[in-house]
Design an enzyme around this catalytic site. Structure first.
Site, PDB file in Angstrom:
ATOM      1  N   TYR A 137       0.873  -1.182   0.000  1.00 19.98           N
ATOM      2  CA  TYR A 137       0.000   0.000   0.000  1.00 19.98           C
ATOM      3  C   TYR A 137       0.909   1.231   0.000  1.00 19.98           C
ATOM      4  O   TYR A 137       1.360   1.698   1.042  1.00 19.98           O
ATOM      5  CB  TYR A 137      -0.908  -0.036   1.222  1.00 19.98           C
ATOM      6  CG  TYR A 137      -1.886   1.102   1.360  1.00 19.98           C
ATOM      7  CD1 TYR A 137      -2.148   1.994   0.323  1.00 19.98           C
ATOM      8  CD2 TYR A 137      -2.576   1.286   2.550  1.00 19.98           C
ATOM      9  CE1 TYR A 137      -3.054   3.029   0.467  1.00 19.98           C
ATOM     10  CE2 TYR A 137      -3.486   2.312   2.716  1.00 19.98           C
ATOM     11  CZ  TYR A 137      -3.719   3.177   1.672  1.00 19.98           C
ATOM     12  OH  TYR A 137      -4.616   4.208   1.829  1.00 19.98           O
ATOM     13  N   LYS A 164      -0.855  -1.213  -4.356  1.00 23.67           N
ATOM     14  CA  LYS A 164      -1.952  -0.241  -4.341  1.00 23.67           C
ATOM     15  C   LYS A 164      -1.295   1.134  -4.382  1.00 23.67           C
ATOM     16  O   LYS A 164      -0.732   1.586  -3.394  1.00 23.67           O
ATOM     17  CB  LYS A 164      -2.796  -0.427  -3.080  1.00 23.67           C
ATOM     18  CG  LYS A 164      -3.861   0.650  -2.870  1.00 23.67           C
ATOM     19  CD  LYS A 164      -4.606   0.397  -1.568  1.00 23.67           C
ATOM     20  CE  LYS A 164      -5.505   1.555  -1.206  1.00 23.67           C
ATOM     21  NZ  LYS A 164      -6.211   1.325   0.081  1.00 23.67           N
TER      22      LYS A 164
END
Length: 301
Positions: A137, A164
């Site tokens: 992330y 992400k």
């Protein structure tokens, strides 16, 4: 991976009560609502879910409740937001026996930033000691990983299956798509989902998806169908909503948007303030422009 999660994967809000405790019985209604809207999966315990505030028991119980509510209908991704390799591994192990598709893990991001080798080693140890697929992330401004470093980590640690990518710079997203075309690259560029999809994003995991899942899924579908007239129209309306919710209390604004569409009202954990009257008015207006008031509420019931 047992499955490669793609498409629209909203990061759930965590249903806190006013006293700050989790109301676990409200996890299932949100899961049902998101799946009913057409979501291709969901993430629990991420930043939209205020995962950084959860202790270990709460974290496992929240992920378990989400997996139980999903009942195999859609993959569940478990978020991990911590500041040490040791704690990241411990949290990964806590959910290893659950039916979780992947871990979504932020880089260590406290005051001190690890160098590149330390960052590679962090994700390698997580992979080795949990045995679980990992999605990086990439969100922390002062510990932001370059496309080159992200690609290096994915190449050197096979269980790191994707990223992400969260930042307003669409060029970094485009560079990453070109450098790691065989990996799972998700867009968390909430304001620019439409161009992210046209660049070939494998999916999205972002707060805007949880605030307006019906429109977000339609956007994904119309881009896939090459209906760019409708896609641009949806982009503008979703951008209006994003401009209304993006703030230091983004999770609170997201949960307010959800409550306007039929989900039970919940609260953020202190010290995060709830959506202000001005924010509430802007969110309601933006959702009305999306046609999300009324019909979506019925879908949630």
């Amino acid at each position: 991976m047992k499955t490669r999660p793609t498409g629209v994967i909203p990061p759930m809000t965590t249903p806190f009560r006013k006293d700050g405790e989790i109301d676990f019985k409200l996890v299932a209604p949100q899961v049902d609502w998101l799946i009913g809207a057409g979501s291709h999966g969901m993430a629990a315990g991420g930043s939209t879910g205020e995962g950084h505030t959860l202790d270990h028991d709460e974290y496992r119980d929240l992920v378990a409740a989400t997996v139980e509510a999903a009942k195999g209908r859609a993959p569940v991704i478990a978020g991990i937001i911590v500041d040490s390799t040791r704690d990241a591994i411990r949290r990964g192990r806590l959910v290893r026996d659950l039916d979780v598709a992947a871990l979504q893990v932020t880089p260590v991001h406290y005051l001190f930033k690890p160098d590149e080798q330390a960052m590679v080693d962090h994700f390698r140890r997580m992979a080795d000691e949990t045995g679980m697929p990992i999605i990086i992330y990439n969100v922390v401004p002062w510990s932001y990983l370059s496309p080159a470093l992200l690609t290096r980590i994915m190449n050197e640690v096979p269980l790191v299956v994707g990223v992400k990518q969260s930042a307003g710079d669409l060029k970094l997203f485009a560079d990453l798509m070109m450098m790691a075309p065989d990996k799972l690259i998700y867009s968390a560029v909430d304001a620019l989902m439409y161009p992210s999809y046209t660049l070939g994003a494998h999916g999205s995991i972002a707060a805007i998806l949880s605030a307006a899942p019906h429109a977000s899924i339609e956007l994904w579908n119309v881009v896939k169908a090459d209906n760019h007239v409708r896609a641009l129209e949806l982009h503008k309306k979703l951008l209006t909503l994003w401009n209304a919710i993006v703030s230091d209390n983004l999770p609170a604004c997201t949960r307010y948007a959800q409550s306007l569409q039929g989900l039970p009202a919940t609260f953020s954990r202190a010290p995060m303030p709830e959506a202000s009257p001005a924010q509430q008015a802007a969110i309601r207006k933006a959702l009305d422009g999306l046609g999300a008031l009324g019909g979506s509420r019925e879908a949630a019931e």
